[in-house]
Write a protein that holds these residues in place. Structure first.
Motif, PDB file in Angstrom:
ATOM      1  N   SER A  11      41.910 -50.286 -31.406  1.00 15.98           N
ATOM      2  CA  SER A  11      42.780 -49.864 -32.508  1.00 15.98           C
ATOM      3  C   SER A  11      42.129 -50.214 -33.839  1.00 15.98           C
ATOM      4  O   SER A  11      41.465 -51.255 -33.965  1.00 15.98           O
ATOM      5  N   GLY A  12      42.301 -49.347 -34.827  1.00 20.06           N
ATOM      6  CA  GLY A  12      41.734 -49.629 -36.137  1.00 20.06           C
ATOM      7  C   GLY A  12      41.451 -48.366 -36.918  1.00 20.06           C
ATOM      8  O   GLY A  12      41.851 -47.258 -36.536  1.00 20.06           O
ATOM      9  N   VAL A  13      40.748 -48.537 -38.024  1.00 24.17           N
ATOM     10  CA  VAL A  13      40.398 -47.434 -38.915  1.00 24.17           C
ATOM     11  C   VAL A  13      39.031 -46.883 -38.526  1.00 24.17           C
ATOM     12  O   VAL A  13      38.077 -47.627 -38.321  1.00 24.17           O
ATOM     13  N   TYR A  14      38.962 -45.556 -38.437  1.00 30.33           N
ATOM     14  CA  TYR A  14      37.707 -44.861 -38.164  1.00 30.33           C
ATOM     15  C   TYR A  14      37.532 -43.752 -39.200  1.00 30.33           C
ATOM     16  O   TYR A  14      38.492 -43.312 -39.836  1.00 30.33           O
ATOM     17  N   PHE A  15      36.288 -43.301 -39.332  1.00 30.68           N
ATOM     18  CA  PHE A  15      35.987 -42.261 -40.303  1.00 30.68           C
ATOM     19  C   PHE A  15      35.266 -41.118 -39.607  1.00 30.68           C
ATOM     20  O   PHE A  15      34.312 -41.334 -38.861  1.00 30.68           O
ATOM     21  N   VAL A  16      35.750 -39.907 -39.818  1.00 30.35           N
ATOM     22  CA  VAL A  16      35.083 -38.726 -39.302  1.00 30.35           C
ATOM     23  C   VAL A  16      34.176 -38.178 -40.393  1.00 30.35           C
ATOM     24  O   VAL A  16      34.558 -38.100 -41.561  1.00 30.35           O
ATOM     25  N   ARG A  17      32.955 -37.843 -39.998  1.00 27.95           N
ATOM     26  CA  ARG A  17      31.991 -37.305 -40.954  1.00 27.95           C
ATOM     27  C   ARG A  17      31.470 -35.981 -40.416  1.00 27.95           C
ATOM     28  O   ARG A  17      30.932 -35.919 -39.308  1.00 27.95           O
ATOM     29  N   LEU A  18      31.659 -34.929 -41.185  1.00 29.94           N
ATOM     30  CA  LEU A  18      31.174 -33.593 -40.857  1.00 29.94           C
ATOM     31  C   LEU A  18      29.881 -33.374 -41.630  1.00 29.94           C
ATOM     32  O   LEU A  18      29.875 -33.409 -42.862  1.00 29.94           O
ATOM     33  N   ILE A  19      28.790 -33.151 -40.917  1.00 30.88           N
ATOM     34  CA  ILE A  19      27.465 -33.127 -41.535  1.00 30.88           C
ATOM     35  C   ILE A  19      26.767 -31.814 -41.227  1.00 30.88           C
ATOM     36  O   ILE A  19      26.787 -31.329 -40.091  1.00 30.88           O
ATOM     37  N   SER A  20      26.154 -31.238 -42.252  1.00 30.88           N
ATOM     38  CA  SER A  20      25.270 -30.087 -42.062  1.00 30.88           C
ATOM     39  C   SER A  20      24.128 -30.205 -43.055  1.00 30.88           C
ATOM     40  O   SER A  20      24.094 -31.136 -43.871  1.00 30.88           O
ATOM     41  N   VAL A  21      23.186 -29.258 -42.991  1.00 31.24           N
ATOM     42  CA  VAL A  21      22.073 -29.291 -43.944  1.00 31.24           C
ATOM     43  C   VAL A  21      22.557 -29.014 -45.354  1.00 31.24           C
ATOM     44  O   VAL A  21      21.852 -29.274 -46.330  1.00 31.24           O
ATOM     45  N   HIS A  22      23.777 -28.497 -45.507  1.00 32.70           N
ATOM     46  CA  HIS A  22      24.303 -28.128 -46.813  1.00 32.70           C
ATOM     47  C   HIS A  22      25.104 -29.252 -47.479  1.00 32.70           C
ATOM     48  O   HIS A  22      25.327 -29.222 -48.687  1.00 32.70           O
ATOM     49  N   GLY A  23      25.590 -30.218 -46.707  1.00 30.96           N
ATOM     50  CA  GLY A  23      26.406 -31.258 -47.317  1.00 30.96           C
ATOM     51  C   GLY A  23      27.180 -32.048 -46.295  1.00 30.96           C
ATOM     52  O   GLY A  23      26.910 -31.993 -45.086  1.00 30.96           O
ATOM     53  N   THR A  24      28.192 -32.771 -46.791  1.00 31.69           N
ATOM     54  CA  THR A  24      28.967 -33.686 -45.968  1.00 31.69           C
ATOM     55  C   THR A  24      30.436 -33.611 -46.367  1.00 31.69           C
ATOM     56  O   THR A  24      30.760 -33.434 -47.538  1.00 31.69           O
ATOM     57  N   ALA A  25      31.310 -33.770 -45.379  1.00 29.45           N
ATOM     58  CA  ALA A  25      32.743 -33.916 -45.636  1.00 29.45           C
ATOM     59  C   ALA A  25      33.244 -35.071 -44.783  1.00 29.45           C
ATOM     60  O   ALA A  25      32.755 -35.288 -43.667  1.00 29.45           O
ATOM     61  N   THR A  26      34.195 -35.838 -45.295  1.00 29.67           N
ATOM     62  CA  THR A  26      34.667 -37.009 -44.572  1.00 29.67           C
ATOM     63  C   THR A  26      36.188 -37.093 -44.590  1.00 29.67           C
ATOM     64  O   THR A  26      36.856 -36.541 -45.467  1.00 29.67           O
ATOM     65  N   GLY A  27      36.720 -37.804 -43.614  1.00 31.31           N
ATOM     66  CA  GLY A  27      38.145 -38.077 -43.544  1.00 31.31           C
ATOM     67  C   GLY A  27      38.382 -39.396 -42.824  1.00 31.31           C
ATOM     68  O   GLY A  27      37.480 -39.950 -42.192  1.00 31.31           O
ATOM     69  N   LYS A  28      39.600 -39.877 -42.901  1.00 31.00           N
ATOM     70  CA  LYS A  28      39.965 -41.185 -42.361  1.00 31.00           C
ATOM     71  C   LYS A  28      40.955 -41.019 -41.210  1.00 31.00           C
ATOM     72  O   LYS A  28      41.906 -40.234 -41.305  1.00 31.00           O
ATOM     73  N   ILE A  29      40.728 -41.770 -40.111  1.00 33.34           N
ATOM     74  CA  ILE A  29      41.594 -41.716 -38.943  1.00 33.34           C
ATOM     75  C   ILE A  29      42.064 -43.132 -38.615  1.00 33.34           C
ATOM     76  O   ILE A  29      41.261 -44.064 -38.564  1.00 33.34           O
TER      77      ILE A  29
END
Length: 300
Positions: A278-296
C-alpha cells in the motif's frame, strides 16, 4: 538588515503569497515559514532530505516546492503537511503557477512540464540536454524559459511548443520575470541583466518550433485509490510508440505496464497492483516526444 532564520543551510528559493506570509526553501529538504513579514521563521516538516531549489504558492494555503531527483511537493494547509508529486526524474529548478489550476515546472534535461489540474497530472518534455533555470508566463498563452549558455525560448500556445529566442549572450541565465505582458527582465552570470519593453518581440524569435511539450496527456486514472486494478486513460496527439511505467515514492521503477504503438486520440491501459505494498505510486507515460505523469494511491 539581516534577519536570523536559525539555519546555516543554503537557501535557494523564496516566495511571498501575502504581505505578511513568506516561505523559503533550501538544502536538505528545508522549508522555512514566516507569518509576520519575515521577522521570525519556523521550520516546516517536509519529510525529505532532498535539496529543494524553488517554492511557489498560489495562495496562502496551497504551495509547491521542487528540487533534485525530480521531487515535487505540495501543501494545501499552509505548509503544515506536504505530499509528494513526482512529475519527472530530472532536477526541478523553477515552478510557476498562473492560477490555482495551471502551472509549469522547468529544470535540467530540457525539462518543461505543465499541469492543468493543480499538480495532480503533468505532461511535457523531460528529455534533452538543456539546463533550464527559470520559467515565467505572462498569461495563459505566452511564456518564457531561460537557462545555460544564454538559452532562451518563448511559447505562444501555453507551453505546447517552444521557439528559440536570440538572447545576444552566452552567459548563463537564471531568472526571468515580467511586470506585465511587455516589460520583462532576465538576469544571469557576470552581472548580466536583459530587459525588454516589447514583450521580447525584438529579440530575434525563430519561426521554427524547437520542440513540442504536449504530445500526450493523462486524462483519467480510476479507480484511485486502486485495489488492485487501475485503469489509466491517456490521449495521444499523434500515433506513436509509448511506454507506461510505474514508480514508487523513492522513484524506483517497480512495474512496466505496456510498451507498444498507440493510435492518435484516446487510449487506455490497466495496471494490476496485486502483491504491491500500500502507498503512493506514480505512472509515467514516456515516448520519444515527451512525458506525462499521474499519481496513484494503492490500498490493499
Amino acid at each position: 538588515s539581516a534577519v536570523s532564520t536559525g539555519t546555516r543551510l543554503e537557501l535557494t528559493g523564496f516566495n511571498c503569497p501575502s504581505a505578511v506570509t513568506a516561505y523559503v526553501c533550501g538544502d536538505s529538504g528545508l522549508i522555512l515559514k514566516s507569518s509576520n513579514g519575515g521577522t521570525q521563521w519556523i521550520t516546516l516538516n517536509t519529510g525529505t532530505t532532498v535539496r529543494l531549489n524553488c517554492i511557489r504558492f498560489t495562495d496562502e494555503m496551497t504551495g509547491y516546492a521542487g528540487g533534485n531527483l525530480g521531487k515535487l511537493f505540495m501543501t494545501t494547509n499552509g505548509g503544515g503537511s506536504w505530499s509528494v508529486l513526482s512529475p519527472s526524474l530530472n532536477e526541478i529548478r523553477d515552478i510557476f503557477f498562473l492560477n490555482k489550476d495551471t502551472g509549469w515546472i522547468a529544470g535540467h534535461g530540457s525539462l518543461i512540464m505543465k499541469s492543468t489540474d493543480g499538480g495532480m497530472t503533468w505532461s511535457g518534455n523531460s528529455s534533452g540536454s538543456v539546463r533550464f533555470e527559470s520559467i515565467y508566463f505572462t498569461g495563459a498563452d505566452t511564456g518564457w524559459v531561460c537557462g545555460e549558455l544564454g538559452m532562451m525560448y518563448r511559447s505562444v500556445d501555453g507551453g505546447s511548443t517552444w521557439s528559440r529566442v536570440n538572447s545576444n549572450t552566452d552567459n548563463g541565465l537564471y531568472c526571468v520575470t515580467f511586470r506585465n505582458r511587455s516589460d520583462g527582465y532576465i538576469c544571469g552570470d557576470f552581472g548580466s541583466i536583459l530587459m525588454t519593453s516589447t514583450g521580447g518581440l525584438t529579440g530575434g524569435i525563430s519561426t521554427e518550433q524547437v520542440f513540442r511539450t504536449e504530445i500526450m496527456t493523462i486524462s483519467r486514472i480510476y479507480p484511485n485509490p486502486s485495489n488492485p486494478n487501475t485503469t489509466i486513460e491517456f490521449n495521444m496527439k499523434q500515433r506513436g510508440e509509448a511506454e507506461l511505467q510505474i514508480y514508487d515514492i523513492t522513484s524506483k521503477l517497480v512495474a512496466g505496464v505496456s510498451k507498444k504503438v498507440y493510435e492518435k486520440g484516446k487510449n487506455s491501459a490497466v495496471w494490476n497492483a496485486e502483491g504491491m505494498q500500500s502507498g503512493v505510486y506514480f505512472v509515467r507515460l514516456i515516448s520519444v516526444h515527451g512525458t506525462a505523469t499521474g499519481k496513484i494511491l494503492h490500498i490493499k
